[in-house]
Design an enzyme around this catalytic site. Sequence first.
Site, PDB file in Angstrom:
ATOM      1  N   GLY A 217       0.818  -1.202   0.000  1.00 37.85           N
ATOM      2  CA  GLY A 217       0.000   0.000   0.000  1.00 37.85           C
ATOM      3  C   GLY A 217       0.856   1.257   0.000  1.00 37.85           C
ATOM      4  O   GLY A 217       1.955   1.296  -0.567  1.00 37.85           O
ATOM      5  N   SER A 218       0.383   2.276   0.693  1.00 33.24           N
ATOM      6  CA  SER A 218       1.040   3.583   0.649  1.00 33.24           C
ATOM      7  C   SER A 218       2.427   3.601   1.264  1.00 33.24           C
ATOM      8  O   SER A 218       3.187   4.550   1.047  1.00 33.24           O
ATOM      9  CB  SER A 218       0.161   4.634   1.339  1.00 33.24           C
ATOM     10  OG  SER A 218      -1.000   4.883   0.575  1.00 33.24           O
ATOM     11  N   ALA A 219       2.803   2.572   2.043  1.00 36.49           N
ATOM     12  CA  ALA A 219       4.167   2.512   2.569  1.00 36.49           C
ATOM     13  C   ALA A 219       5.187   2.452   1.431  1.00 36.49           C
ATOM     14  O   ALA A 219       6.333   2.887   1.578  1.00 36.49           O
ATOM     15  CB  ALA A 219       4.330   1.307   3.493  1.00 36.49           C
ATOM     16  N   LYS A 221       5.188   4.245  -1.120  1.00 32.80           N
ATOM     17  CA  LYS A 221       5.461   5.586  -1.627  1.00 32.80           C
ATOM     18  C   LYS A 221       6.830   6.091  -1.192  1.00 32.80           C
ATOM     19  O   LYS A 221       7.387   7.007  -1.813  1.00 32.80           O
ATOM     20  CB  LYS A 221       4.354   6.546  -1.160  1.00 32.80           C
ATOM     21  CG  LYS A 221       3.003   6.258  -1.809  1.00 32.80           C
ATOM     22  CD  LYS A 221       1.868   7.069  -1.189  1.00 32.80           C
ATOM     23  CE  LYS A 221       0.536   6.695  -1.822  1.00 32.80           C
ATOM     24  NZ  LYS A 221      -0.622   7.356  -1.164  1.00 32.80           N
TER      25      LYS A 221
END
Length: 481
Positions: A217-219, A221
């Site tokens: 997920g957004s980790a 990024k």
Amino acid sequence: MNKPLRHVWLVVGVLFVLLFTSTTYFQVVAQGRLAAHGQNQRTLQSEYGRHRGPIVVDGHAIATSQESGDTYGYLRTYDPGAMYAPITGYYSVVYGFTGIERSLNDTLSGEADSLFYHRLADVVSGRENQGASVELTLDSAAQQAAWDALDGRRGAVVALDPETGAILAMVSAPSFDPNELASHDTGAVSAAWSSLNEDPERPLTNRAIGGDLYPPGSAFKLVTASAALETGDYTAESVIPGPGKYELPNSSSVMNNFSEGRQEPCGPDDESTLAEALRQSCNTSFGMLGVEIGQDQLRSTAEEFGFGQDLSIPMGVTPSRIGEDLDDAQLATTSIGQYETRVTPLQMAMVGGAFANDGVVMQPQLVQAVRTGDLSTVSELTPKEVGQPLSAANAAQMRQMMVGVVKDGTGSAAAIDGVEVGGKTGTAEWGEDRSPHSWYVGYGQTDEQKIAVAVVVEEGGYGSRTAAPIARDVMEAVIQR
């Protein structure tokens, strides 16, 4: 010689040839295979009838051998069992061994080449040959904090020393009691084995380094932002687009930013700085950024972090990966940690550690030292580099952005008074009608101590609510003592 007598001698001769052939086959040709067979009682008694070295954490033996008074000679016991079980593994007379028990079997049993002179000294002195002790890098306080904070929920926690790669905590939950599989009551062992393998929670899987792997997920990024900085075309203050929705290239799919159920742009005029986009965890900003920097840049940066590499800690680690031959729509989704991006928590701890180590990723290691019974050192941890995904200057920019996430963004639950804490939360979608996985990846540091940490809680929902507080507890256990 009459005919019947010749027939008798012929039969006797054939029998002697068959006997010689069979004896030669079993004693020479098939000797290795038969000796290694799991049901060979002599092999079992030879293997389990010798003293095995302890596995040690902070001076406490978490796995030891005790005289059993039965056919096998020694019984392997674990204390405490479940908290360390994914690391120690088990040593079973029925099902063999896993974990450190397997990967360092020669060392623990005393048969390793490095212990030759120690074995020779035992023979000369008349002492019983004993295996070497294996001292792990784990910090018992960090391990306990991670275990307590997960509180039985499915997931994993990994903490590292960013400068050496030493693994300070590795917890996978749910876990199991290795004493049940190490018992010499084979009936009870078989029953425990069946129960564990039939359990849908998969307690025998070490989620920290293997299993089915997770979408980050957004980790992820953090990787995309690092790749952008390394192009030289971006800084933390670069202004990038971030509309409320992004129609993926050559696709009918739409990427959204949601805030309280509404599509929201990431800043005035659908723009924000890279630092602000990370603080807000802006999906469209990072999806568009990934397409702009390109697949090659994103992949090469991920590989420098350790993606795709075969690691041994010394247990084998399933390589983390991103998709192959991505079109722009897939690349955009990959850049926010979805599509075919799959990671281990260990890999994400390596990502977090790079920023606290001036952009250098160290090889994770579980073994601090191997020592003989007289405390002679056979080997010690030697730090090794895996790669350098970003420069020291860009690592400093990433730390600044990650501190912003913790101070004023989604990672505030990981904050610790008096400690520089930087991180990134993630809420990873992974199946229809299933709650998303909860992630936190980051670091904490003072002048005296550094720690990198990754936390995943399966179906835990928002990373800001579930994973971040767990990371805080683990970092506190190491830094504030």
